[in-house]
Every structure is written in C-alpha cells, then in structure tokens.
Design a protein around this motif. Structure first.
Motif, PDB file in Angstrom:
ATOM      1  N   THR A  96       1.340   0.883  -0.500  1.00 17.91           N
ATOM      2  CA  THR A  96       1.059   1.391  -1.842  1.00 17.91           C
ATOM      3  C   THR A  96       2.191   1.093  -2.816  1.00 17.91           C
ATOM      4  O   THR A  96       1.975   1.110  -4.026  1.00 17.91           O
ATOM      5  CB  THR A  96       0.801   2.913  -1.817  1.00 17.91           C
ATOM      6  OG1 THR A  96       1.981   3.574  -1.368  1.00 17.91           O
ATOM      7  CG2 THR A  96      -0.382   3.239  -0.912  1.00 17.91           C
ATOM      8  N   SER A  97       3.404   0.814  -2.300  1.00 21.52           N
ATOM      9  CA  SER A  97       4.519   0.579  -3.218  1.00 21.52           C
ATOM     10  C   SER A  97       5.365  -0.650  -2.881  1.00 21.52           C
ATOM     11  O   SER A  97       6.066  -1.160  -3.748  1.00 21.52           O
ATOM     12  CB  SER A  97       5.434   1.810  -3.263  1.00 21.52           C
ATOM     13  OG  SER A  97       5.994   2.049  -1.981  1.00 21.52           O
ATOM     14  N   ASP A  98       5.340  -1.131  -1.649  1.00 21.67           N
ATOM     15  CA  ASP A  98       6.178  -2.261  -1.249  1.00 21.67           C
ATOM     16  C   ASP A  98       5.451  -3.586  -1.425  1.00 21.67           C
ATOM     17  O   ASP A  98       4.229  -3.672  -1.276  1.00 21.67           O
ATOM     18  CB  ASP A  98       6.589  -2.142   0.219  1.00 21.67           C
ATOM     19  CG  ASP A  98       7.633  -1.071   0.457  1.00 21.67           C
ATOM     20  OD1 ASP A  98       8.314  -0.679  -0.513  1.00 21.67           O
ATOM     21  OD2 ASP A  98       7.766  -0.619   1.602  1.00 21.67           O
ATOM     22  N   THR A  99       6.221  -4.615  -1.724  1.00 23.63           N
ATOM     23  CA  THR A  99       5.735  -5.990  -1.689  1.00 23.63           C
ATOM     24  C   THR A  99       6.635  -6.762  -0.739  1.00 23.63           C
ATOM     25  O   THR A  99       7.766  -6.350  -0.475  1.00 23.63           O
ATOM     26  CB  THR A  99       5.784  -6.651  -3.086  1.00 23.63           C
ATOM     27  OG1 THR A  99       7.129  -6.646  -3.557  1.00 23.63           O
ATOM     28  CG2 THR A  99       4.858  -5.940  -4.062  1.00 23.63           C
TER      29      THR A  99
ATOM     30  N   ASP B 165       5.381   0.306   3.145  1.00 22.77           N
ATOM     31  CA  ASP B 165       4.424   1.152   2.435  1.00 22.77           C
ATOM     32  C   ASP B 165       3.552   0.263   1.550  1.00 22.77           C
ATOM     33  O   ASP B 165       4.001  -0.200   0.503  1.00 22.77           O
ATOM     34  CB  ASP B 165       5.165   2.183   1.585  1.00 22.77           C
ATOM     35  CG  ASP B 165       4.229   3.107   0.830  1.00 22.77           C
ATOM     36  OD1 ASP B 165       2.992   2.930   0.919  1.00 22.77           O
ATOM     37  OD2 ASP B 165       4.734   4.007   0.139  1.00 22.77           O
TER      38      ASP B 165
ATOM     39  N   ASP C 139       1.577  -8.584  -2.504  1.00 21.58           N
ATOM     40  CA  ASP C 139       0.982  -7.366  -1.959  1.00 21.58           C
ATOM     41  C   ASP C 139       0.357  -7.702  -0.618  1.00 21.58           C
ATOM     42  O   ASP C 139      -0.280  -8.748  -0.457  1.00 21.58           O
ATOM     43  CB  ASP C 139      -0.095  -6.821  -2.901  1.00 21.58           C
ATOM     44  CG  ASP C 139       0.494  -6.298  -4.198  1.00 21.58           C
ATOM     45  OD1 ASP C 139       1.553  -5.644  -4.143  1.00 21.58           O
ATOM     46  OD2 ASP C 139      -0.098  -6.551  -5.260  1.00 21.58           O
TER      47      ASP C 139
ATOM     48  N   ASN D  64      -3.699  -3.063   2.817  1.00 21.78           N
ATOM     49  CA  ASN D  64      -3.522  -1.620   3.029  1.00 21.78           C
ATOM     50  C   ASN D  64      -3.762  -1.233   4.481  1.00 21.78           C
ATOM     51  O   ASN D  64      -3.408  -0.135   4.894  1.00 21.78           O
ATOM     52  CB  ASN D  64      -4.453  -0.817   2.117  1.00 21.78           C
ATOM     53  CG  ASN D  64      -3.968  -0.830   0.679  1.00 21.78           C
ATOM     54  OD1 ASN D  64      -2.782  -1.014   0.414  1.00 21.78           O
ATOM     55  ND2 ASN D  64      -4.886  -0.658  -0.251  1.00 21.78           N
TER      56      ASN D  64
ATOM     57  N   GLY E 120      11.030  -3.630   0.362  1.00 22.42           N
ATOM     58  CA  GLY E 120      11.696  -2.350   0.156  1.00 22.42           C
ATOM     59  C   GLY E 120      13.203  -2.439  -0.008  1.00 22.42           C
ATOM     60  O   GLY E 120      13.889  -1.430  -0.059  1.00 22.42           O
TER      61      GLY E 120
END
Length: 195
Positions: free
Chosen positions: A105-108, A103, A154, A157, A186
C-alpha cells in the motif's frame, strides 16, 4: 555535517534502515565498497561456494544462459558475474527469501543493475517479478557500462514472490557482465566506496 550534501542524521537514518532490514552484515576482507539499502544477498559477488562456473551464492540461472565468475571487469569487490547467452531467453536472478516487510500500500520497488555489454540489438534488460507481473527496464544500448533501472514500481497487493535480475533475450554467444545489482524498497540506496 559529514558531507556538504548530507547531514549526520541522514547518514545515521540510512544506516539504521539497513540494520533493521538485515539480520547481519559480513564484510569480506577485499570488499572495496558498501551498498546500503539493497535487499540482495551477495550483491558484490564475493561468494561462489558451488564453483566459479555456476551461479554465485543466492543467485540462480534459468533458461538458455551460463554464468561464470570474472575478476577482470568488476565494481566494488573481487568479482562480477559474466553471463553468456545460449540463443534462447534466460534469466540471472535472485528471489528474496523474506520480503514480509514490503507494504504494497505504500512501498515501491526499485531495481538497478550496473551492466557492461558491447553489442547490438535488444538483448539484455533488468526485471522485477512479484509473482503476477514482470516489470522491465529499457534495453541496454550495447555501448559499454550503464545502469538498467526499473524505477519505483508498484508491486502486486497479493505479492507471492519478489525476484529481480537480468533477462537475456536472444543472441548466441553474447557476453554480458553484471557488475553491481541493487534492489530497494522502503529505503534509499547508498553506495560508499572504501579507501
């Protein structure tokens, strides 16, 4: 309490995360450690079905390098991957087949490559590539065994691929040994050495 630093529910959570991320796990009879949370296939370099002087299963070689299986310098299993530079830029890498659970938007993503090399100059570093941008660790100092880390980066997207590995910049005849590659997102990376 399982270990003085971790409670049983934290171990159980880590194990559940790995099970969710993996379709199945096969332990090789001579595996001496288990790495939980890594997304890489054949990260212990146990499988070399195409031969011992080509990339191990799940891995690829690009550019001016060669790879061979070695058993003399290893971590956690029977083999490691020994990379020899040919004078031009080359990569030893793995492209994930499925990263649909990433994801942006939230995972690195975190890449850690345990590498042994003795030499000088800016020759080898770890990388992660998302189909748009390469992100790199610092260069190995040429002083033995150390982790090369691309930490909590990051990714795009519009992720079109997720590839990581080692990039060998230059230097004909440089011998670099990759002992333990890891890629996580994650989930937390855990390493358990087996008795």
């Amino acid at each position: 309490e399982i270990h003085r630093l971790f409670k049983a529910d934290r171990y159980n959570q880590a194990i559940q995360e790995v099970i969710r991320a993996s379709a199945r796990v096969v332990l090789i009879p001579y595996t001496f450690a288990i790495v939980l949370g890594s997304r890489l296939r054949n990260g212990m370099f146990a499988q070399w079905t195409s031969g011992t002087t080509v990339a191990p299963d799940g891995w690829a070689v690009t550019g001016g390098i060669t790879v061979a299986r070695v058993a003399t310098l290893r971590w956690g299993g029977l083999y490691s991957a020994q990379i020899t530079s040919g004078g031009s830029l080359g990569r030893f890498q793995q492209a994930l087949r499925d990263y649909s659970d990433f994801d942006p938007t939230s995972d690195t993503a975190t890449v850690v490559m345990k590498v042994h090399w003795v030499g000088s100059g800016s020759v080898v570093r770890a990388f992660v590539y998302d189909g748009v941008t390469y992100q790199y660790s610092g260069y190995h100092a040429g002083t033995g065994t150390r982790d090369l880390t691309v930490d909590a980066v990051d990714l795009s997207n519009v992720l079109t691929e997720l590839t990581c590995g080692l990039q060998v910049e230059s230097g004909t005849g440089q011998t670099i040994t990759l002992l333990k590659p890891r890629l996580s997102y994650g989930a937390t990376l855990y390493t358990y050495e087996l008795p």
